[in-house]
Each structure stands twice: as structure tokens, then as C-alpha cells.
Design a protein around this motif. Structure first.
Motif, short mmCIF file in Angstrom:
data_model
loop_
_atom_site.label_atom_id
_atom_site.label_comp_id
_atom_site.label_asym_id
_atom_site.label_seq_id
_atom_site.Cartn_x
_atom_site.Cartn_y
_atom_site.Cartn_z
N PHE A 142 122.66 52.31 83.86
CA PHE A 142 123.68 51.98 84.85
C PHE A 142 123.86 53.12 85.84
CE2 PHE A 142 128.10 52.27 86.28
CZ PHE A 142 128.25 51.05 86.92
N ALA A 143 123.91 54.36 85.36
CA ALA A 143 124.11 55.52 86.23
C ALA A 143 122.94 55.69 87.20
CB ALA A 143 124.28 56.77 85.39
N ILE A 144 121.72 55.47 86.72
CA ILE A 144 120.54 55.58 87.58
C ILE A 144 120.61 54.53 88.69
CG2 ILE A 144 118.04 55.23 87.66
CD1 ILE A 144 117.97 56.45 84.81
N GLN A 145 120.92 53.29 88.30
CA GLN A 145 120.98 52.20 89.27
C GLN A 145 122.10 52.42 90.28
OE1 GLN A 145 123.53 49.54 89.35
NE2 GLN A 145 122.51 48.64 91.15
N THR A 146 123.26 52.90 89.81
CA THR A 146 124.42 53.06 90.67
C THR A 146 124.22 54.17 91.70
OG1 THR A 146 125.90 52.26 88.92
CG2 THR A 146 126.91 53.56 90.68
N THR A 147 123.66 55.29 91.28
CA THR A 147 123.50 56.42 92.18
C THR A 147 122.24 56.34 93.04
OG1 THR A 147 122.41 57.69 90.41
CG2 THR A 147 124.79 57.98 90.69
N GLY A 148 121.32 55.47 92.67
CA GLY A 148 120.11 55.30 93.46
C GLY A 148 119.19 56.51 93.44
N ILE A 149 119.13 57.19 92.30
CA ILE A 149 118.23 58.35 92.19
C ILE A 149 116.81 57.88 91.86
CG2 ILE A 149 120.10 59.86 91.42
CD1 ILE A 149 118.76 59.68 88.58
N ASP A 150 115.87 58.76 92.07
CA ASP A 150 114.50 58.56 91.60
C ASP A 150 114.50 58.90 90.11
OD1 ASP A 150 111.83 58.59 90.95
OD2 ASP A 150 111.27 60.07 92.47
N GLU A 151 114.24 57.92 89.25
CA GLU A 151 114.31 58.16 87.82
C GLU A 151 113.37 59.27 87.37
OE1 GLU A 151 114.30 55.65 83.59
OE2 GLU A 151 113.88 54.63 85.50
N ALA A 152 112.27 59.45 88.09
CA ALA A 152 111.32 60.51 87.73
C ALA A 152 111.92 61.90 87.94
CB ALA A 152 110.04 60.37 88.56
N ALA A 153 112.99 62.00 88.73
CA ALA A 153 113.63 63.29 88.99
C ALA A 153 114.70 63.63 87.96
CB ALA A 153 114.26 63.30 90.38
N LEU A 154 115.03 62.68 87.07
CA LEU A 154 116.12 62.89 86.12
C LEU A 154 115.67 63.78 84.96
CD1 LEU A 154 119.00 62.17 85.18
CD2 LEU A 154 118.02 60.16 84.04
N VAL A 155 116.44 64.83 84.71
CA VAL A 155 116.17 65.74 83.60
C VAL A 155 117.00 65.37 82.38
CG1 VAL A 155 116.19 68.16 82.85
CG2 VAL A 155 115.62 67.58 85.22
N SER B 42 126.82 50.34 97.08
CA SER B 42 128.12 50.30 97.77
C SER B 42 129.25 49.85 96.86
CB SER B 42 128.04 49.37 98.98
OG SER B 42 127.69 48.05 98.59
N LYS B 43 128.93 49.17 95.77
CA LYS B 43 129.96 48.62 94.88
C LYS B 43 129.71 49.06 93.45
CE LYS B 43 132.36 45.71 97.62
NZ LYS B 43 133.83 45.67 97.73
N ALA B 44 130.83 49.30 92.72
CA ALA B 44 130.74 49.65 91.30
C ALA B 44 132.08 49.36 90.65
CB ALA B 44 130.37 51.13 91.12
N PRO B 45 132.11 49.12 89.34
CA PRO B 45 133.37 48.80 88.67
C PRO B 45 134.37 49.95 88.75
CG PRO B 45 131.48 48.26 87.29
CD PRO B 45 130.95 49.04 88.44
N LEU B 46 135.65 49.61 88.85
CA LEU B 46 136.71 50.62 88.80
C LEU B 46 136.57 51.44 87.52
CD1 LEU B 46 139.35 51.70 90.07
CD2 LEU B 46 140.59 50.06 88.66
N GLY B 47 136.68 52.74 87.66
CA GLY B 47 136.49 53.64 86.52
C GLY B 47 135.14 54.32 86.52
N THR B 48 134.27 53.93 87.46
CA THR B 48 132.97 54.60 87.59
C THR B 48 133.17 56.02 88.11
OG1 THR B 48 131.82 52.51 88.01
CG2 THR B 48 130.72 54.53 88.72
#
Length: 279
Positions: free
Chosen positions: A135-148, A177-183
Motif C-alpha cells: 500500500f505504501a509503495i502504491q500510495t507514494t508512487g516510488i520506484d520499488e527497486a529503490a526501496l531499501v 491524489s487520494k488515500a484513506p484518512l489516517g494515511t
């Protein structure tokens, strides 16, 4: 009659940090009125200074954001302290202010040209689950290959930290642009040595309309990141973090671990407007 200061927090030049509304004299305001004023002002947070109720505290603060009330937040802590001191507040101990808030007392050091709060202990500190990570990867729009790594660094706000390979990866993220309250999700990545700042951060939260908003400079997230970096040996002694460049800010945060192991989050504050009366 209540009045409101507008304070620029974690700034590195005029109007470069995170704006904060600080209300003085709001003892008779209801929770609903505090929330309504916060929503109207439209900043990421607004605070209300009140007499302390705990022994040893210099003042009490209630911290609101457009979605509700927070037990703790970083830039409201420094901005509220700065406004309290500017209004004539006198701490019981020279050079140190004790703020009472939802998580209890928070110590703030008063130094030359800046304030620094003692980072509160993390309430949740563990890896994200596979579902949370996706969910965090999808929400922030990062390149998953860059995630440590992906870690909870909860200290009031429920921050999830995605540590990326480089600052460039942080700046390249393209959030939804949209995410659940509490994100509450943030990114951190190291700069090259010659850049002049050691880490780049971005932080995102969802409002009551489920719009995902990028915060200019985020003290609570910086505090969680700093505890993690020092604990894991990814930073030693002190470092400087930048935040807000993607949305026109130029935030500067000083993070330090003292000899006793405590982590301090510091920055400059400037009052932009003082004493505006609330009708």
C-alpha cells in the motif's frame, strides 16, 4: 479575546518552512471551535496554548490538523514554543522549556537562533507487513527497486517510513491524489556528500476529504527517522535533513544524538504575523 500568531517553522530563509497557527488565550474555546478554526485556517496543524495541568510543565498545547486532534507533532511543538516565548513566556528552567501535550511532557532546548525538541520514544517500531508495504509503495508512487526498507516509526502520528537508496529517488516519487484518512507515509534517502544536506525527506498525509497532502516540513516524521537512523548506525552524531523542495518550501532540520543517546530535532522559527484577533 483569543489571538493568533502565524509562525514559519524549520525555515531556511523567509517563508521557507512549514506554517503554523498558534492561538493564545483560547481557554474558553470548545474542542469543536478549535477544530473549526483549524479547518478554516487550512494549515497542516494549528495549536492552542493553555495553562499547564501537569507539574513541571511550562504550558499545555492542544494540536489540531484538518482531520482531528494529535497527541504530538513536531513543527507545532517548536512553533508553539517559539510563539509562547515571544509572548513573554518564562520557563521554570533557564534554557529549557517543558511542553505538556497528549503524549505527556516534551522537553525543548532553547539555543542560539533555534529550538530543538527531544524526540519522544517510538510507540511502534517494527517492519511494515507485506500488505502495508504494498500500500505504501502504491500510495507514494516510488520506484520499488529503490526501496531499501519499510518501517513503522510511530510517535503520535502513525508514520510509516520508506527508506530509499538516494535522495533523487525520494524526489522522483509521484504520489497518488487520494488515500484513506489516517494515511501517514514518509520517504527518506541520502544525499551525495557534496550536496550540503545529508538526507532528503518527503511526508504525506490524508485529510478528511481523503486527499493526499504533502507536508512542507515534518518534525514528528523527522524525529522517527532520526531515531531509526541513529539506532541502525546509518547516521552518527548529527546530520541535516532537507524537506519540502517539491512543493516550494526549503525546510532545514537539524538532527542530533547526544552522549546519553537522546535524539534532538531542531530548527529555526520566525513569526510572520503576531497577535491577530479572533472574532
Amino acid at each position: 479575546m483569543p489571538s493568533c500568531d502565524l509562525v514559519d517553522v524549520f525555515c531556511d530563509g523567509p517563508l521557507s518552512g512549514n506554517p503554523l497557527g498558534v492561538v493564545h488565550g483560547g481557554d474558553d474555546l470548545s474542542t469543536e471551535e478549535m477544530q473549526a478554526f483549524t479547518n478554516w485556517l487550512g494549515f497542516s496543524e494549528t495549536t492552542f496554548l493553555l495553562p499547564p495541568t501537569q507539574e513541571g510543565a511550562d504550558y499545555r498545547v492542544r494540536i489540531f490538523y484538518p482531520g482531528g486532534e494529535l497527541p504530538f507533532a513536531g513543527h507545532p511543538t517548536l512553533g508553539s514554543c517559539h510563539s509562547w516565548l515571544a509572548a513573554g513566556g518564562s520557563p521554570a528552567r533557564s534554557g529549557s522549556v517543558v511542553q505538556e501535550c497528549g503524549i505527556g511532557p516534551v522537553e525543548i532546548r532553547v539555543g542560539a537562533g533555534q529550538l530543538a525538541f527531544k524526540a519522544p520514544e517510538l510507540l511502534k517500531y517494527e517492519p511494515l507487513t507485506d500488505e502495508e508495504r504494498a500500500f505504501a509503495i502504491q500510495t507514494t508512487g516510488i520506484d520499488e527497486a529503490a526501496l531499501v526498507e519499510a518501517v513503522h516509526v510511530v510517535n503520535g502520528p502513525k508514520w510509516q517510513l520508506l527508506r530509499l537508496k538516494t535522495a533523487a529517488d525520494v524526489l522522483a516519487a509521484n504520489p497518488v491524489s487520494k488515500a484513506p484518512l489516517g494515511t501517514d507515509i514518509g520517504l527518506a534517502g541520502p544525499h551525495d556528500a557534496e550536496f550540503g544536506r545529508d538526507w532528503e525527506l518527503r511526508a504525506f498525509f490524508a485529510d478528511t476529504h481523503e486527499c493526499l497532502t504533502e507536508d512542507p516540513v515534518t518534525g514528528s516524521f523527522n524525529a522517527g527517522v532520526a531515531i531509526h537512523l541513529f539506532k541502525e548506525g546509518l547516521a552518527q552524531g548529527s546530520y541535516t535533513a532537507g524537506q519540502g523542495r517539491k512543493i516550494g518550501a526549503n525546510g532545514l532540520v537539524q538532527c542530533q544524538q547526544d552522549d546519553g543517546g537522546d535524539v534532538w530535532i531542531g530548527g529555526q522559527c520566525q513569526i510572520v504575523s503576531a497577535g491577530g484577533r479572533l472574532a
